[in-house]
Design an enzyme around this catalytic site. Structure first.
Site, PDB file in Angstrom:
ATOM      1  CG  ASP A 102     -21.649  34.950  95.774  1.00 29.96           C
ATOM      2  OD1 ASP A 102     -20.566  35.552  95.673  1.00 29.96           O
ATOM      3  OD2 ASP A 102     -22.534  35.288  96.580  1.00 29.96           O
ATOM      4  CD  GLU A 103     -19.169  34.583  99.789  1.00 27.22           C
ATOM      5  OE1 GLU A 103     -17.926  34.446  99.834  1.00 27.22           O
ATOM      6  OE2 GLU A 103     -19.770  35.518 100.339  1.00 27.22           O
ATOM      7  NE  ARG A 145     -16.350  40.918 108.132  1.00 27.88           N
ATOM      8  CZ  ARG A 145     -16.575  40.834 106.832  1.00 27.88           C
ATOM      9  NH1 ARG A 145     -17.797  40.824 106.368  1.00 27.88           N
ATOM     10  NH2 ARG A 145     -15.571  40.792 105.977  1.00 27.88           N
ATOM     11  CD  GLN A 154     -14.046  38.451 102.863  1.00 27.67           C
ATOM     12  OE1 GLN A 154     -14.956  38.543 103.684  1.00 27.67           O
ATOM     13  NE2 GLN A 154     -14.083  39.080 101.703  1.00 27.67           N
ATOM     14  CE  LYS A 195     -19.443  37.986  98.168  1.00 24.41           C
ATOM     15  NZ  LYS A 195     -20.775  37.463  97.809  1.00 24.41           N
ATOM     16  CB  THR A 196     -24.082  41.212  96.079  1.00 23.29           C
ATOM     17  OG1 THR A 196     -23.564  40.424  97.139  1.00 23.29           O
ATOM     18  CG2 THR A 196     -25.490  40.739  95.764  1.00 23.29           C
TER      19      THR A 196
END
Length: 682
Positions: free
Chosen positions: A216-217, A620, A247, A30-31
């Protein structure tokens, strides 16, 4: 430019107009999408200063800036405005907060300052710590503020006796903040929301600064952030939000997953792009992640697809008790570290609650393995750091009451509690701040000559350095540096001598003085980086406070060590490790007993968030994943039977209550004791 993007990523990057929802699953890049989209907007002749990108941590904002600058091949000052929510709100408030009755140079109170105000509010109400502690009150207040609940509304919403008590104290706390010309961290958002709601011209001015807004987020936004985003984007409607409802794990601090779930309702013309190709984890790990999260009914439909096929099947282990779980987990890790390709930093042990790591720490120490417990004492919680920052706050905002009270007799200058009480009493009767009545100390009957002399010396020292600070600000050639003034102040109050007096051990003295030095280093670094804007002491303190709160776990610096990481699932968000041990997979731990209790009252959303937390833990892991549980666990000194987490049944695709088989596939067993532990769950 787009050669290294997959089709979905390219679709998001090439959509440059209108509302856009990018559903970015774990490990889907995503970044990269956000930074490429910024670069593409600029390539299509959008001026960089007309683009605003907002995220939640200073680290994420810095990473976006660096990546965007590299893509554009331009200098840093030519990239868009990229910042955290709170940094953005500080800038807005500095421009407009006078409208709300606050001074332009308001102070931002940190946790210690807040606790002092909360303690005073409870004391005024004659509420003892056995009834409510300052930390408990601040938890109530933060929860209300994150939900956009003001003091008056808190009183009407309170249901229990404790909530009514907290609501009354909330009003006193907030009045004390405003009287001091200060705000707390949550106020940065709440007051910006108030500005936009009450003053249309302010809202329009701030919205007109930008033509494009990227968030973002987005799944982590709270009520105030949601309102601020809508205010800024309502006109041009060029809003791109990136996030993953699967998330969303911060409901306890005000985040509302509904914001990302209802994005299409809020922006009916929006386009939705799903990023589902996962570049982090193996297919074997993602199979379990997809299986468990599918049990959440209210979510955007999406499935993570592995870019890395195959992989070792995750294991599910059970142990007699928490001690055996810890010891055998560490034995397994010790065995893994005999492989020269595996380093301690490749391994993470993840748990749900802060109490769980104790036996793991004991086992790690016994095995002499390096480890780091993420989320220990913050650098900013150290006494010497808080003392030095209090001096700097007093220098920047003369009259800061909390700072005055902290340093008035630190180092000791003969000013006892009775003197402080007399000064406070005089300040209240005169309707003045504590600092403003220090000059009258020698005339007060309850202030001894020695105390008056100490007060006079303190006032003179602060006054001298305050004049130097003002002279530096007025100098056209820059004048004396902030670093030089701060260093001089620390020397003038003899703070190093105080450290030497308090700590006889050389090791302690060096460590504590190094912390003081680090504050000065931070100030010097701030001055060097403030190229376009003139550096100010208040600006430095703002940046420091925001850095403390936005990156409060200081995860990156801790993880730079080659050590096994122990951390909560919440702290693990945003990180990845080749090998992960997800421990304590029991009902009451994961899902947490509070969420189970809420479920029994009909609130299924609490369990959904716990399931998302489990999903975050699974995703993770890059290569190897191990789940474990204890058959019994100590409660008040007695072993109590544990129940396997419902998520273990969901992971394996079995109905709850049946024996839970381990996922197919074999795993090398390091010893007989571990082999014995690898039984089927009952």
């Amino acid at each position: 430019m787009f050669a290294d993007l997959n089709p979905s990523q390219r679709d998001a990057v090439e959509t440059l107009r209108g509302p856009l929802l990018v559903l970015a699953g774990a490990g889907t890049g995503k970044t990269r999408v956000v930074t490429y989209r910024i670069a593409n907007l600029i390539r299509h002749r959008t001026s960089p200063e007309r683009i605003l990108a907002v995220t939640f941590t200073k680290k994420a904002a810095a990473e976006m800036k660096d990546r965007a600058a590299k893509l554009l091949g331009k200098k840093r000052d030519e990239v868009p405005e990229i910042s955290t929510f709170h940094s953005l709100c500080v800038r807005i408030l500095r421009r407009h907060i006078r409208r709300l009755g606050y001074p332009e140079h308001f102070a931002i109170y940190d946790r210690g300052d807040q606790e002092a105000l909360a303690r005073n509010a409870l004391r005024e109400m004659r509420v003892g710590s056995e009834v409510m502690r300052p930390g408990d009150l601040l938890a109530f207040i933060s929860r209300w503020k994150c939900a956009s609940v003001r003091p008056n509304s808190a009183v009407s919403q309170a249901r229990t006796d404790k909530e009514h008590l907290a609501a009354s104290a909330y009003r006193r706390y907030q009045n004390a903040l405003k009287t001091a010309g200060a705000v707390d961290f949550d106020d940065l958002l709440l007051l910006t929301e108030d500005l936009f709601a009450q003053y249309g011209d302010v809202r329009r001015d701030e919205a007109n600064r930008f033509d494009h807004l990227l968030i973002d987020e987005y799944q982590d936004t709270n009520a105030s952030q949601y309102a601020i985003v809508k205010s800024l984007a309502a006109g041009h409607r060029n809003l791109c939000v990136v996030g993953d409802d699967d998330q969303s794990i911060y409901g306890w601090r005000g985040a509302e997953v509904e914001h990302i779930l209802n994005f299409r309702r809020d922006w009916p013309e929006c386009k939705v792009v799903r990023l589902e190709e996962n570049y982090r984890s193996t297919a074997a790990i993602l199979e379990l992640a997809n299986r468990v999260i599918a049990h959440n009914k209210v979510r955007h439909d999406k499935v993570l697809r592995p870019a890395r096929p195959g992989g070792m099947r995750p294991q599910i282990l059970q142990f007699p008790d928490e001690t055996a779980e810890a010891e055998q987990t560490i034995e397994s890790i010790k065995s893994r570290l005999t492989d020269p390709t595996v380093q301690p930093r490749d391994i993470a042990i993840l748990f749900r609650t802060n109490e769980q790591p104790r036996p793991f720490e004991a086992a790690l120490r016994k095995a002499k393995l390096p480890y780091i417990l993420i989320g220990g004492m913050s650098f900013y919680d150290r006494k010497e750091v808080r003392d030095v920052l209090a001096y700097l706050k007093l220098l920047a905002t003369l009259g800061d009451e909390v700072a005055t009270l902290r340093i008035i007799n630190t180092p000791p200058r003969g000013i006892g509690q009775s003197t402080v009480a007399a000064l406070m009493e005089h300040a209240v009767s005169e309707g003045k701040r504590l600092w403003d009545v220090l000059a009258a100390a020698s005339r007060l009957p309850k202030v001894s000559p020695a105390a008056a002399e100490g007060i006079k010396a303190l006032s003179a020292t602060i006054g001298e350095h305050r004049r130097r600070l003002e002279a530096a600000a007025e100098s056209k050639r820059g004048g004396e540096t902030l670093t030089a003034i701060a260093t001089s102040l620390i020397a003038a109050v003899k703070y190093r001598e105080e450290i030497e007096r308090l700590y006889p051990a050389e090791e302690d003295r060096v460590a504590r003085w190094n912390s003081v030095e680090e504050v000065i280093n931070s100030l010097a670094s701030y001055e060097q980086k403030a190229s376009k804007r003139r550096p100010t002491l208040q600006g430095f303190l703002d940046d420091l406070l925001l850095a403390e709160r936005e990156d409060e776990d200081d995860k990156e610096s801790q993880l730079s060590r080659n050590a096994i990481a122990l951390m909560t699932l919440h702290s693990a968000k945003g990180l990845e490790f080749p090998e992960v041990y997800l421990v304590g997979m029991e009902e009451g731990l994961l899902p947490h007993h509070r969420s189970v209790a809420l479920e029994n009252e009909g609130h299924d959303a609490a369990i959904d968030e716990e399931r998302r937390l489990c999903y975050v833990g699974i995703t993770r892991a890059q290569q190897r994943l191990t789940f474990s549980m204890a058959l019994t666990r100590m409660k008040w000194g007695k072993p109590r039977d544990s129940t396997p987490s419902r998520f273990l049944f969901e992971i394996t695709g079995q109905p709850a209550g049946n024996p839970v088989p381990k996922p197919r596939g074999k795993r090398p067993v390091s010893n007989r004791k571990e082999a014995k532990a690898q039984r089927r769950l009952p």
